[in-house]
Design a protein around this motif. Structure first.
Motif, PDB file in Angstrom:
ATOM      1  N   PHE A  25       0.790  -1.228   0.000  1.00  0.00           N
ATOM      2  CA  PHE A  25       0.000   0.000   0.000  1.00  0.00           C
ATOM      3  C   PHE A  25       0.823   1.279   0.000  1.00  0.00           C
ATOM      4  N   ILE A  26       2.153   1.174   0.176  1.00  0.00           N
ATOM      5  CA  ILE A  26       2.959   2.396   0.209  1.00  0.00           C
ATOM      6  C   ILE A  26       2.716   3.291  -1.009  1.00  0.00           C
ATOM      7  N   PRO A  27       2.836   2.758  -2.245  1.00  0.00           N
ATOM      8  CA  PRO A  27       2.637   3.657  -3.391  1.00  0.00           C
ATOM      9  C   PRO A  27       1.213   4.187  -3.497  1.00  0.00           C
ATOM     10  N   ILE A  28       0.239   3.398  -3.021  1.00  0.00           N
ATOM     11  CA  ILE A  28      -1.153   3.854  -3.092  1.00  0.00           C
ATOM     12  C   ILE A  28      -1.350   5.036  -2.147  1.00  0.00           C
TER      13      ILE A  28
ATOM     14  N   PRO B 124      -4.414  -2.733  -4.659  1.00  0.00           N
ATOM     15  CA  PRO B 124      -3.405  -1.871  -5.293  1.00  0.00           C
ATOM     16  C   PRO B 124      -3.459  -1.940  -6.816  1.00  0.00           C
ATOM     17  N   CYS B 127      -5.285   0.871  -8.686  1.00  0.00           N
ATOM     18  CA  CYS B 127      -4.622   2.148  -8.919  1.00  0.00           C
ATOM     19  C   CYS B 127      -3.674   1.901 -10.082  1.00  0.00           C
ATOM     20  N   ARG B 132       1.485   3.713 -10.019  1.00  0.00           N
ATOM     21  CA  ARG B 132       2.198   3.040  -8.933  1.00  0.00           C
ATOM     22  C   ARG B 132       3.691   3.064  -9.194  1.00  0.00           C
ATOM     23  N   ALA B 135       4.942   6.427  -8.635  1.00  0.00           N
ATOM     24  CA  ALA B 135       4.986   6.668  -7.191  1.00  0.00           C
ATOM     25  C   ALA B 135       6.265   6.093  -6.593  1.00  0.00           C
ATOM     26  N   ILE B 139       9.075   8.007  -4.605  1.00  0.00           N
ATOM     27  CA  ILE B 139       9.366   7.655  -3.207  1.00  0.00           C
ATOM     28  C   ILE B 139      10.859   7.371  -3.041  1.00  0.00           C
ATOM     29  N   TYR B 175       7.137  -5.646  -7.369  1.00  0.00           N
ATOM     30  CA  TYR B 175       5.940  -5.015  -6.828  1.00  0.00           C
ATOM     31  C   TYR B 175       4.771  -5.097  -7.803  1.00  0.00           C
TER      32      TYR B 175
END
Lengths: 265, 297
Positions: A25-28, B124, B127, B132, B135, B139, B175
């Motif tokens: 869930f981090i990227p979400i 997930p 999305c 992703r 993201a 990050i 991922y």
């Protein structure tokens, strides 16, 4: 093994699962958080909280045009793939016929082929037939790669049906057509709905095959890919977040309805 | 995505109707026609393009049955080809390591939260794939907190990066295709009769032995389906390498994409696509044969 270590091992897997879900869930969470970022251009650094992006999701150029195309393509591809795939699933799940294994391979192959190969080969064909890639070539491609997933989903549902339910209908003097319409189809319907949802999410999320066969038509994933080079506007996060939330709600409602129906039965 | 993968390994045991000879063909016809025209014919076109050579003008090619296109393609893109399979293999292994305990926890330890957790595994996915990946790029990237923290505690030097590395590409692949691994694993674990495990315990097997001799063998169909569903898209992917990698992490997908859409070298790109597809099919068949699982569809 004593009690303490057993307790530990039992909870170890829970801790592990918690870490696993956090990772998923981090990227979400990041995407949702940055949809509220007050940045105007590239959405890299946290500037401040704002509702503006959510109030004005079409604020960034092209983003809603791309989203609109993706939604239109998704609906059309889902519609055709669900019909074609469901018909095939009934044939595969219900009837014995010659050539079954060949059909099985034909259904399996698109799922075992890398997207880039499918995208490239479709483009090769469109070009050699003098077809200009655009909106309809995307729809055609999406129907093609969604069919197999629809077949697999609906077929599994058909295979899990209790044959006695249909026999009961026949015993109660329903003819074949009526049995199909009033017993079989309603029972298979959740599988068809799941397949349609799956097809839509596959279509909506596809980038590789679309990128090859889209010409200059923009879709949402294509928009994200192109603008990622310069910095993504926060509106893209808004759209991604809302798609995520909408899908989550649909699935949760579906589960709730399913559980209620199962409870009644 | 969930249900298809959940049932990707479903068994099918039911008497099939044999009376109606023609009906199944009518039902199949539209779908088959679609798949033949828009899947098989394109693959045929791809095969025929792969042996063509440049005609007059850019983007026009004539059939010359030049099979050395394949040798040219392999020699020029050997590094990327090998790298793709390396990365896909690593991503598959990591996905398996991450997914197995996760699927196990959901299947056996979640009680009444099972369905909710299952939805959370798929969630997930809803999305956008690209969002992703972007993201993760942000990050782990230069503006993100992770790199600043790692530099602050001197795990990574001031010149070190997280993005634009092979690590980031493999992490991104892992991922992005994780649910493809978790769901089939869950489906096969969930089908295991819990009494089998109890019986193993009654026969004085400890937890580890039960896991090794009962749980793992019974979950093999899920392992096979999951590794295939992760490996195949990972080997052909180019988005992770593009967004999270550097020029030295390019995969075969990047090469094919560039040859098609930028250099307009259709025969070379077609040859590479075929090499990728055939290699994957051979690996898949060998693997399925070794793992000895039943029909996948």
């Amino acid at each position: 093994m004593n009690r303490a270590t057993r307790w530990f091992s039992r909870n170890l897997i829970r801790i592990y699962a918690f870490v696993g879900f956090t990772y998923l869930f981090i990227p979400i969470i990041y995407t949702i958080a940055f949809s509220f970022n007050a940045s105007t251009k590239s959405n890299l650094v946290w500037v401040g909280f704002t509702w503006n992006n959510w109030l004005n999701p079409c604020g960034a150029p092209d983003v809603c045009n791309a989203l609109g195309n993706s939604l239109k393509i998704g609906v059309l591809a889902t519609f055709f793939a669900t019909i074609l795939g469901t018909l095939m699933a009934f044939a595969m799940g219900r009837y014995a016929f010659k050539g079954r294994s060949i059909v099985n391979i034909l259904i399996f192959l698109p799922m075992a082929t890398p997207e880039i190969v499918m995208g490239a080969s479709l483009l090769t064909m469109f070009i050699s037939f003098g077809f200009n890639p655009g909106f309809w070539t995307i729809v055609i491609a999406h129907v093609m790669f969604c069919i197999s997933f629809v077949v697999v989903t609906v077929k599994a549902r058909i295979a899990s049906l209790d044959p006695r339910l249909e026999q009961a209908a026949m015993d109660l003097y329903a003819d074949e057509r009526e049995t199909f319409r009033r017993v079989t189809l309603p029972l298979v319907a959740p599988g068809i709905a799941a397949a349609a949802l799956l097809a839509f999410s596959l279509s909506f999320d596809d980038f590789i095959i679309t990128n090859f066969n889209s010409g200059d038509v923009n879709t949402f994933p294509k928009f994200v890919y192109i603008s990622a080079q310069r910095g993504l506007p926060p509106q893209a996060n808004v759209i991604g977040s809302s798609m995520f939330l909408i899908a989550l709600i649909i699935v949760l409602v579906g589960q709730f309805v399913g559980r209620k129906r199962a409870g009644v039965r | 995505m969930s249900t298809a993968l959940l049932h990707a390994t479903a068994h099918e045991k039911k008497p099939l109707i044999t009376k109606k000879k023609l009906l199944p063909y009518w039902l199949l016809a539209p779908g088959i026609i679609w798949l033949v025209i828009f899947f098989l014919v394109p693959i045929y076109q791809l095969i025929s393009t792969s042996t063509q050579t440049q005609g007059f003008g850019i983007g026009t090619y004539v059939q010359t049955y030049r099979f050395s296109n394949f040798i040219d393609a392999i020699t020029s893109s050997k590094a990327q080809l090998i790298r793709s399979f390396e990365y896909a293999f690593l991503a598959t292994v990591f996905a398996l390591i991450i997914s197995y305990p996760l699927a196990y926890a959901v299947a056996f330890k979640s009680g009444r939260w099972k369905n909710t957790l299952l939805v959370l595994i798929v969630a997930p996915f809803f999305c956008s794939f690209l969002l992703r990946t972007v993201a993760w790029e942000q990050i782990l990237g230069e503006q993100g907190l992770v790199i600043k923290f790692l530099r602050f505690v001197h795990i990574i030097g001031a010149q070190g990066h997280l993005t634009a590395t092979p690590f980031a590409v493999v992490a991104g692949l892992t991922y992005n295709f994780l649910p493809f691994m978790t769901l089939p694993l869950y489906a096969s674990l969930e089908r295991i009769d819990i009494r089998m495990m109890e019986a193993s315990g009654d026969l004085y097997a400890n937890a580890l032995t039960t896991f090794r001799k009962v749980t793992i063998p019974l979950s093999m169909p899920g392992v096979v389906a999951g590794t295939l569903l992760t490996f195949i898209p990972a080997a052909g992917d180019y988005i992770n390498a593009e967004l999270l990698g550097n020029p030295g992490t390019k995969m075969i997908g990047n090469v094919i994409e560039a040859r098609y859409l930028e250099i307009v070298d259709y025969p070379g790109a077609a040859a590479l696509s075929l090499i990728l597809m055939v290699t994957i099919l051979i690996l898949v068949m060998a693997y399925v044969k070794r793992a000895g699982t039943e029909e996948l569809v």
